[in-house]
Design a protein around this motif. Structure first.
Motif, short mmCIF file in Angstrom:
data_model
loop_
_atom_site.label_atom_id
_atom_site.label_comp_id
_atom_site.label_asym_id
_atom_site.label_seq_id
_atom_site.Cartn_x
_atom_site.Cartn_y
_atom_site.Cartn_z
N SER A 146 39.23 3.37 -9.54
CA SER A 146 38.01 2.50 -9.34
C SER A 146 37.17 3.27 -10.44
O SER A 146 37.41 4.55 -10.96
CB SER A 146 37.57 2.63 -8.25
N PRO A 147 35.90 2.97 -10.69
CA PRO A 147 35.10 3.46 -11.63
C PRO A 147 34.58 4.63 -11.33
O PRO A 147 34.27 5.82 -11.91
CB PRO A 147 34.06 2.34 -12.06
N ALA A 148 34.63 4.93 -9.98
CA ALA A 148 34.10 6.03 -9.17
C ALA A 148 35.15 7.04 -8.67
O ALA A 148 34.81 8.18 -8.69
CB ALA A 148 33.38 5.86 -7.89
N GLY A 149 36.35 6.82 -8.90
CA GLY A 149 37.40 7.74 -8.23
C GLY A 149 38.70 7.11 -8.33
O GLY A 149 39.12 6.07 -8.77
N ALA A 150 39.84 8.02 -7.52
CA ALA A 150 41.25 7.68 -7.53
C ALA A 150 41.66 8.08 -6.22
O ALA A 150 41.20 9.18 -5.50
CB ALA A 150 41.80 8.09 -8.54
N TRP B 101 38.89 13.94 -0.04
CA TRP B 101 39.55 14.10 1.35
C TRP B 101 41.07 14.30 0.91
O TRP B 101 41.35 13.92 -0.37
CB TRP B 101 39.45 12.75 2.08
N GLN B 102 41.59 14.83 1.82
CA GLN B 102 43.17 15.31 1.59
C GLN B 102 43.81 14.90 2.89
O GLN B 102 43.49 15.61 3.90
CB GLN B 102 43.60 16.29 1.02
N ARG B 103 45.17 14.32 2.98
CA ARG B 103 45.88 14.28 4.27
C ARG B 103 47.16 14.13 3.84
O ARG B 103 47.81 13.41 3.13
CB ARG B 103 45.70 12.77 4.77
N GLY B 104 47.79 15.41 3.95
CA GLY B 104 49.02 15.70 3.53
C GLY B 104 49.23 15.50 2.01
O GLY B 104 48.68 16.42 1.30
N GLU B 105 50.14 14.89 1.56
CA GLU B 105 50.31 14.70 0.03
C GLU B 105 49.61 13.70 -0.49
O GLU B 105 49.52 13.49 -1.89
CB GLU B 105 51.90 14.47 -0.31
N VAL B 106 48.47 13.12 0.17
CA VAL B 106 47.63 12.12 -0.48
C VAL B 106 46.26 12.43 -0.38
O VAL B 106 45.78 13.10 0.61
CB VAL B 106 47.58 10.73 0.49
N ALA B 107 45.51 12.39 -1.51
CA ALA B 107 44.19 12.76 -1.62
C ALA B 107 43.26 11.90 -2.39
O ALA B 107 43.84 10.92 -2.99
CB ALA B 107 44.21 14.16 -2.43
N GLY B 108 42.07 11.78 -2.14
CA GLY B 108 41.03 10.93 -2.72
C GLY B 108 40.05 11.75 -3.52
O GLY B 108 39.56 12.76 -3.24
N VAL B 109 39.80 11.23 -4.71
CA VAL B 109 38.84 12.10 -5.66
C VAL B 109 37.98 11.36 -6.16
O VAL B 109 37.96 10.08 -6.27
CB VAL B 109 39.78 12.67 -6.66
N ARG B 110 36.81 12.03 -6.53
CA ARG B 110 35.43 11.32 -7.00
C ARG B 110 35.35 11.95 -8.62
O ARG B 110 35.62 12.92 -8.61
CB ARG B 110 34.45 11.49 -6.15
N PHE B 111 35.44 10.89 -9.51
CA PHE B 111 35.10 11.34 -11.03
C PHE B 111 33.75 11.88 -10.92
O PHE B 111 32.89 11.64 -10.35
CB PHE B 111 34.97 10.19 -11.68
N ALA B 112 33.60 13.33 -11.43
CA ALA B 112 32.25 14.04 -11.52
C ALA B 112 31.46 13.47 -13.10
O ALA B 112 32.18 13.12 -13.96
CB ALA B 112 32.71 15.58 -11.91
N PRO B 113 30.38 13.06 -12.64
CA PRO B 113 29.41 12.72 -13.80
C PRO B 113 29.61 13.78 -15.15
O PRO B 113 29.83 15.03 -14.77
CB PRO B 113 28.06 12.78 -13.34
N ALA B 114 29.62 13.25 -16.22
CA ALA B 114 29.64 14.32 -17.39
C ALA B 114 28.36 15.22 -17.44
O ALA B 114 27.23 15.12 -17.04
CB ALA B 114 29.44 13.36 -18.86
#
Length: 101
Positions: free
Chosen positions: A47-51, A83-96
């Motif tokens: 997404s524009p905010a993360g992955a 967040w992270q659950r085992g081998e799956v994680a959610g990340v948010r893109f940091a602003p420049a």
């Protein structure tokens, strides 16, 4: 109301806007853990905010790191672990220009 405008009710009964719309993808990625350490992953939602990323095995990730995404082009983005659950994680893109925590 469109999908991007849907609202979710929070725990305290407050209404908050839904995150930006995610797109299912399957792109190769690399997590940069140091100058000589790259960890392969697959980017599954974007997404524009993360992955959402998937590792080959559960490995604890740091609070912030660079993520290389191979799509139509090769791009490197700074991300914050949400967040992270085992081998799956959610990340948010940091602003420049956002310093690492």
């Amino acid at each position: 109301m469109t999908d991007g405008q849907r609202e979710a009710e929070g725990r305290a009964g407050t209404v908050r806007p839904r995150s930006p719309r995610r797109h299912r993808v399957m792109q190769q990625g690399r997590i940069v853990l140091g100058p000589d350490t790259l960890l392969p992953c697959v980017v599954r939602d974007l997404s524009p905010a993360g992955a959402k990323i998937v590792l080959s095995r559960p490995i604890p990730l740091p609070a912030s790191f660079d993520l290389v995404i191979a799509a139509h082009d090769l791009r490197t983005v700074s991300v914050r672990l949400r967040w992270q659950r085992g081998e799956v994680a959610g990340v948010r893109f940091a602003p420049a220009g956002d310093p690492a925590p």
